[in-house]
Write a protein that holds these residues in place. Structure first.
Motif, PDB file in Angstrom:
ATOM      1  N   THR A   1     129.415  80.230  76.080  1.00 57.33           N
ATOM      2  CA  THR A   1     128.595  80.527  74.901  1.00 57.33           C
ATOM      3  C   THR A   1     128.969  81.874  74.305  1.00 57.33           C
ATOM      4  OG1 THR A   1     126.810  79.273  75.903  1.00 57.33           O
ATOM      5  CG2 THR A   1     126.219  80.676  74.057  1.00 57.33           C
TER       6      THR A   1
ATOM      7  N   TYR B   1     133.068  73.997  73.963  1.00 56.80           N
ATOM      8  CA  TYR B   1     132.513  75.220  73.381  1.00 56.80           C
ATOM      9  C   TYR B   1     133.086  75.539  72.003  1.00 56.80           C
ATOM     10  CZ  TYR B   1     130.176  75.999  77.733  1.00 56.80           C
ATOM     11  OH  TYR B   1     129.347  75.848  78.816  1.00 56.80           O
TER      12      TYR B   1
ATOM     13  N   LYS C   1     123.453  87.617  75.250  1.00 49.00           N
ATOM     14  CA  LYS C   1     124.064  86.789  74.201  1.00 49.00           C
ATOM     15  C   LYS C   1     123.660  87.287  72.804  1.00 49.00           C
ATOM     16  CE  LYS C   1     123.412  82.972  77.064  1.00 49.00           C
ATOM     17  NZ  LYS C   1     122.966  81.618  77.356  1.00 49.00           N
TER      18      LYS C   1
END
Lengths: 291, 666
Positions: free
Chosen positions: B543, B615, B647
Motif C-alpha cells: 500500500t 498493488y 500511510k
C-alpha cells in the motif's frame, strides 16, 4: 453446549449412564482430574499435548471405569478436537479390546461466518503434523496419495497439500451436507485448491453425517491405489467423516493421518444451536478388524 | 483437432507444473537445461560435481526440486533407456557419468513425529538418524540392484560375499540369510518399519524400541564404500544424496544432518536443496564445530544457475514452455505455434498509453489540474491555452504526462517545451539528455498514473516479456501464469486457441490478476503461525508503494523495494522478513555500497513482481524506499492506528521520514 444436549438425548432414549468422564480441553500444559461424584469425573487435558491428555483419560479409564471388552461405552465427539478423539478411539480399541462402541455426535444447526465472510473455526497455523499414533510405513518406492476430506476452511487444504506434495490427490466432499444451505460450501471454499492440485475430477462424495459412507469410500480408494501409492488422509471436514477416516486408519495400518494444527480454536464463535444428534454404533463387523 | 475442441477435450498444456507432483517421465519430457548446466562440473559457476557438499538455495518454485530430481538415478535411468532405446543399462556407468544421485525429500509431517510422546531428545536424535540412514540406505541399494539386474554392473565377486561385507559393516557380523542385496534392503525396510511402529505405539504406551541401533554412518557411507571397492563400475563414481526441502527439518534435526555434511566420507557427498533462510543453524553435534561455507560446503544460489535478468532466463522459459506446447495433443498439429505466438509481444508503454487515451471518450483527462498549475505561470487565458499546446504531444501521452509532472515540480513551460523538442528531434545536447533521462526513469510510473487518470481502465498485463518479468525469476510462477492464461482462453475461445491464435489481452490480464491475488492470499497459509502477520506486513508495504506511485510529483518513481539495516532488526522483525523471503514474497539483495562511512550498509528487499498487478505498481527495480528498523517493526507489529498513521504521512509527505527513527508521537 452441543455436547450437553447429548446427555438429555441418552436419558430420553432410556440409556442409563453408569459413569461419566467429562473431558475439558484447555490451554494449560498439565493434566488433572476432578472427581465430582462416584459416577462423574472430569479430566482437564491440554489442547496441545494429545499424548499426555489421552494418557490422563486412560488413567481414569483404568482406575475408575474397569473397562472390559464387553463394556458399553459411548463417546461424545461433538466437542472433541479431531486429534484427541482419534487417539482416544485407538486407545479404547487397542487397550481395552472393546467389541462395540457408541459414538455420539450433535450437528450444529448453523455455522456462523467470520467478518471476512469466510467460515473460520480456527486461526493461525502451528504446523501440519501426523496425529500421534497414526503414522505409516514410508515406502519411498511408492508414490504418495493424499486424501483430503474437505472442510469449510479452504486454507487448511492448501496447508496440508503444500506440506505433503502428493503425486495424487483425492478430495472427498461431504454431500449430502447437514443442512441444504451448506451443500456447496466445501467446494466453494476449496475451489482454488481443487484447481491448483488438479484434483477436482477425482472428487468423491460421502454424506457429511455418515461415517460409514466415508469408511466405505476410503476402503474403495485404498483397494484401488495401495499397490502403487502410500496413503495419507487429512480429515478437514465434518466430525462424522473424520470418524469414518479414524475407523479406516485403525483397520488399515498402512495409512497415516495428518492434521493442520492451528494456533487457536474458535468453536464457540463458529457454531450455534444444536441440530440432530446421531448415535453411531461401531460393532463387531468393524471392531473385529481393528482389534 | 477441431473435433477435439468440439468434444470439449482441450487439456491445458500447463496442467502439471510442480515438480514435486510430476511423474519422472514428465520431468524428463519437460526438462530444458539452463545454459552452462553442469558444464565443467559446475552449477551456477560453483563446483558441484565433487566431494564438497552443496546447498542450493532458491525460492519456492525456482526449480530446485526439478534440478535435484533430474540428477537422481531414477530419472537418469529413464533418460538413458529413452535415449539408447534400450531397456538394459549397459553403458550407463560410462566414464562420462561422474555420480549416481539418490533423491530424498524431507516430509514435514513425518519429521514432526520425531518428538514428544514422553521420549527424551537424545533418544529421538538416535532414532531420527537411524531412520534417515535406513531410508537412504534402501534407496541406494535399490539403485545398485537395478544397475546389476540391467547389466550396468557385472559382479566380479559373488553377491553373497558382497552382502557378507555389508552385514559386517552394519551389523557387526555376517548373516547367512542376508545373502543378496535385495534381502539386505528388505531387512533395512523391516527395521524402518519397527521404528515406525514404535513411534505409533509410544503415543499410547512407553515401550522400548526393539531393534538394535546400527552404528552411525555405516549405512550411509559404509555401504557405498563397499560397493565401490567390490564393483569396478562404481570405483570412480561418486554418490550424491540429493536432499530436498531442508527447511522442513527442525533445528535439532538439521544439527544432525549438518554433522553428516561436515564429515562426509568418500565416495559420498550431499547436495541439499533449501529455501532461502532454510538453514536454521550451522551447528553440528560437536559443540566446538559448525558448518562453514567454503570449507565444509559451497552455496549455490538459484540466481546463479539461471541468471534472472538475462536473455538466458527468457530463453529457458521459452524452451520449457515450447516443449509443452509442441507435445500438446492439439498444438502439435499447428504450424509455427510457440509460446511467443500464443502470448504475443508485450506492448510498449507508449503503445499502451496511446490505446488507453484513444479508447476513451475524453482524451485529456491526464491534463486534469493543468489549469491550477498554469496559474502559477500566467493568468492570461490565451497564453494559458498556448502553454497547453506547448506541452501537448498526442502521439505519446506519456510525454504529456511527463510534461505535467515537470509542471507539477515547478518547471517553466518554456523550459519544458525546449527540453521536449530537443528530445523529440534527437538533438544531441544537454536538454535532450536531461529529458531523456527523466522520461526513461519515470515512464512506467507515469503509465500507472495515466491508467488511474482514465479509471476504470486497468493496466494490461500481456505478452511473453510481461509474463517473464512478473515471474520474478521463479519458473513455476511463469508456468502458472501460462496455466491461468490458457485456462481463460480455453474457457472463452478454445476454437481460436486451437488454431494457434494469440490469447486475447483480456484473458491474459485476467490470468495475471488471478495469479497475483492468489499469491497474496496464499501468504495467509504460511505455517508457523506467521501467515497473517506476513500478510499484514506485505499489505502495508504494498500500500505504501501504491501511495508513492500515485504521488503527483513522483519524487521517487516506481518504488518497488525497501532497504533497511538488516543487522539492526530485532529478532521478531527479522523472523517475519526472513520467512517472507523464504516464501519468495521478497527477494533479498545486497544493497549498493554506502555513499559514506557513516551510512550503514543496507539490505534491499524487492517485492515479488507478481504482486505488482495486485498493488498497481511497477515491476521494475527502480525506486528505493529506505525504512528504519523501528518503522519496519511498526509496519509489522504496530497497531492499526499506528499503521494507518504511517500511510497517511506517506501520502502527505512522501516516504523520506521512514528512513529516520520514529518520532514518539505514536
Amino acid at each position: 453446549m452441543r455436547s450437553t444436549s447429548s446427555e438429555k438425548i441418552l436419558q430420553n432414549n432410556k440409556i442409563s449412564v453408569r459413569k461419566t468422564v467429562n473431558v475439558v480441553l484447555r490451554d494449560e500444559s498439565s493434566v488433572s482430574t476432578e472427581t465430582k461424584s462416584d459416577s462423574e469425573i472430569t479430566v482437564y487435558c491440554p489442547f496441545d499435548d494429545v499424548v499426555n491428555g489421552i494418557k490422563g483419560i486412560g488413567d481414569v479409564c483404568c482406575n475408575s471405569l474397569e473397562l472390559t471388552p464387553d463394556s458399553s461405552v459411548i463417546v461424545d465427539i461433538t466437542s472433541f478436537i479431531k486429534p484427541y478423539f482419534f487417539l482416544l478411539l485407538k486407545k479404547l480399541f487397542k487397550d481395552y479390546q472393546l467389541k462395540k462402541l457408541g459414538i455420539l455426535y450433535t450437528e450444529p444447526l448453523h455455522y456462523k461466518k467470520s467478518k471476512s465472510e469466510d467460515y473460520s473455526f480456527s486461526s493461525g497455523s502451528k504446523m501440519v503434523g501426523e496425529i500421534p499414533g497414526f503414522g505409516y510405513h514410508e515406502d519411498t518406492a511408492k508414490k504418495k496419495l493424499l486424501i483430503i476430506i474437505m472442510g469449510f476452511e479452504g486454507a487448511r487444504f492448501s496447508e496440508v497439500h503444500t506440506s505433503i506434495e502428493s503425486d495424487l490427490t483425492i478430495p472427498i466432499n461431504g454431500f449430502p451436507s447437514y443442512v441444504l444451505d451448506y451443500k456447496n460450501v466445501s467446494i466453494i471454499m476449496n475451489k482454488d485448491m481443487l484447481v491448483d492440485a488438479n484434483c477436482s475430477h477425482n472428487m468423491e462424495m460421502a454424506s457429511a453425517s455418515d461415517p460409514f459412507e466415508t469408511l466405505a469410500i476410503l476402503k474403495g480408494i485404498h483397494k484401488q491405489w495401495h499397490d502403487s501409492h502410500i496413503m495419507t488422509i487429512s480429515p478437514l471436514g465434518t466430525k462424522p467423516m473424520a470418524l469414518g477416516s479414524c475407523l479406516f486408519s485403525l483397520i488399515q495400518h498402512d495409512v497415516r493421518v495428518v492434521f493442520p494444527y492451528p494456533t487457536r480454536y474458535e468453536p464457540l464463535t463458529s457454531t450455534q444451536e444444536s441440530g440432530i444428534t446421531w448415535l453411531y454404533k461401531i460393532e463387531k463387523d468393524i471392531t473385529s478388524s481393528i482389534i | 483437432m477441431t473435433q477435439n475442441v468440439d468434444e470439449g477435450i482441450f487439456l491445458n498444456p500447463f496442467e502439471d507444473i510442480n515438480a514435486a507432483y510430476m511423474e519422472d517421465e514428465q520431468i524428463l519430457r519437460y526438462w530444458s537445461s539452463p545454459k552452462g548446466f553442469l558444464e565443467h562440473g559446475k552449477l551456477g559457476g560453483v563446483e558441484f560435481v565433487g566431494l564438497l557438499p552443496n546447498i542450493i538455495y532458491g525460492g519456492r518454485g525456482t526449480g530446485k526440486t526439478t534440478v535435484l530430481k533430474y540428477l537422481s538415478f531414477d530419472i537418469q535411468e529413464k533418460k538413458f533407456t529413452l535415449q539408447e532405446n534400450d531397456m538394459t543399462l549397459s553403458g550407463f556407468l560410462s566414464t562420462d557419468r561422474k555420480f549416481i544421485g539418490i533423491y530424498y525429500r524431507f516430509d514435514g509431517p513425518l519429521l514432526t513425529s520425531f518428538r514428544g510422546k514422553g521420549i527424551d531428545e537424545e533418544t529421538w536424535n538416535m532414532v531420527f538418524i537411524m531412520f534417515f540412514e535406513l531410508v537412504l540406505g534402501q534407496k541406494y541399494l535399490n539403485a545398485v540392484e537395478r544397475l546389476i539386474n540391467k547389466g550396468a554392473i557385472k559382479l566380479q565377486i559373488s553377491e553373497k560375499d558382497i552382502c557378507g561385507k555389508i552385514c559386517v559393516e552394519i551389523f557387526g557380523n555376517e548373516i547367512d540369510e542376508l545373502d543378496s542385496l535385495n534381502k539386505i534392503r528388505k531387512k533395512l525396510s523391516s527395521m524402518q518399519y519397527e521404528i515406525e511402529q514404535w513411534k505409533d505405539e509410544i503415543a499410547l504406551h512407553k515401550t522400548e524400541l526393539a531393534i538394535k541401533p546400527v552404528p552411525k554412518n555405516r549405512i550411509l557411507f559404509g555401504i557405498p564404500r563397499i560397493c565401490k571397492d567390490t564393483m569396478p563400475e562404481l570405483s570412480d563414481k561418486l554418490i550424491f544424496y540429493l536432499l530436498d526441502e531442508y527447511e522442513n527439518l527442525e533445528e535439532k534435526q538439521q544439527v544432525i544432518i549438518n554433522t553428516l555434511l561436515k564429515h562426509t566420507q568418500y565416495p559420498v557427498s550431499f547436495k541439499v536443496g533449501s529455501r532461502i533462510n532454510g538453514l536454521k543453524t550451522h551447528s553440528t553435534t560437536n559443540a566446538s564445530e559448525h558448518l562453514r561455507e567454503g570449507s565444509d560446503y559451497r552455496e549455490v544460489s538459484f540466481d546463479q544457475i539461471i541468471k534472472l535478468d538475462s536473455s538466458d532466463y527468457s530463453e529457458l522459459l521459452q524452451n520449457i514452455a515450447n516443449i509443452r506446447i509442441k507435445t500438446h495433443h492439439i498444438f502439435s498439429n499447428v504450424k509455427d505455434v510457440s509460446i511467443m505466438t500464443l502470448l504475443g509481444k508485450t506492448p510498449s508503454f507508449e503503445d499502451e498509453a496511446l490505446e488507453i487515451v484513444k479508447t476513451s471518450k475524453n482524451h485529456d483527462r491526464h491534463f486534469r489540474g493543468f489549469d491550477k498549475l498554469i496559474l502559477k505561470q500566467t493568468t492570461d487565458s490565451e497564453k494559458a491555452h498556448q502553454f497547453f499546446e506547448n506541452i501537448s504531444f498526442p502521439e505519446n501521452p506519456l510525454i504529456e504526462k511527463l510534461n505535467m509532472l515537470l509542471l507539477e515540480r515547478g518547471f517553466r513551460i518554456e523550459r519544458i517545451r525546449i527540453m521536449m523538442n530537443a528530445y523529440l528531434s534527437n538533438e544531441k545536447n544537454e536538454d535532450h539528455q536531461r529529458y531523456k533521462y527523466l522520461y526513461e526513469k519515470n515512464k512506467l510510473g507515469l503509465l500507472f498514473q495515466l491508467i488511474r487518470d482514465y479509471h476504470p481502465k486497468n493496466k494490461k498485463f500481456t505478452g511473453f516479456e510481461m509474463f517473464v518479468m512478473l515471474s520474478s525469476g521463479i519458473i513455476r510462477t511463469f508456468l502458472e501464469l501460462c496455466y491461468y492464461a490458457f485456462n481463460e482462453s480455453i474457457f472463452n475461445d478454445s476454437r481460436s486457441l486451437a488454431l494457434g491464435k494469440k490469447i486475447s489481452d483480456d484473458d491474459q490480464t485476467k490470468a495475471v490478476e488471478k495469479k497475483s491475488a492468489k499469491f497474496m492470499k496464499d501468504t495467509l497459509s504460511i505455517p508457523g503461525d506467521l501467515g497473517p502477520k506476513i500478510y499484514g506486513f506485505v499489505d502495508n508495504i504494498g500500500t505504501i508503494f501504491t501511495i508513492l506511485h500515485m504521488n503527483p510529483r513522483l519524487s521517487e518513481p516506481e518504488p518497488t523495494y525497501f532497504s533497511t539495516d538488516y543487522t539492526k532488526l530485532d529478532p521478531d522483525t527479522k523472523k517475519i522478513i526472513d520467512t517472507a523471503t523464504m516464501w519468495s514474497i521478497f527477494h533479498m539483495m545486497e544493497s549498493m555500497d554506502p555513499k559514506d562511512m557513516i551510512t550503514p550498509r543496507y539490505t534491499d528487499f524487492m517485492l515479488n513482481h507478481i504482486l505488482s498487478p495486485y498493488y498497481s505498481i511497477s515491476y521494475r527495480k527502480r525506486g528505493r524506499t529506505v525504512v528504519h528498523p523501528e518503522y519496519l517493526k511498526l509496519i509489522i507489529f504496530g497497531s492499526e492506528t499506528e499503521q494507518q498513521k504511517i500511510k497517511q504521512l506517506v501520502e502527505k509527505n512522501g516516504a523520506n521520514f521512514l528512513s529516520h527513527p520514529p518520532i514518539t508521537y505514536y
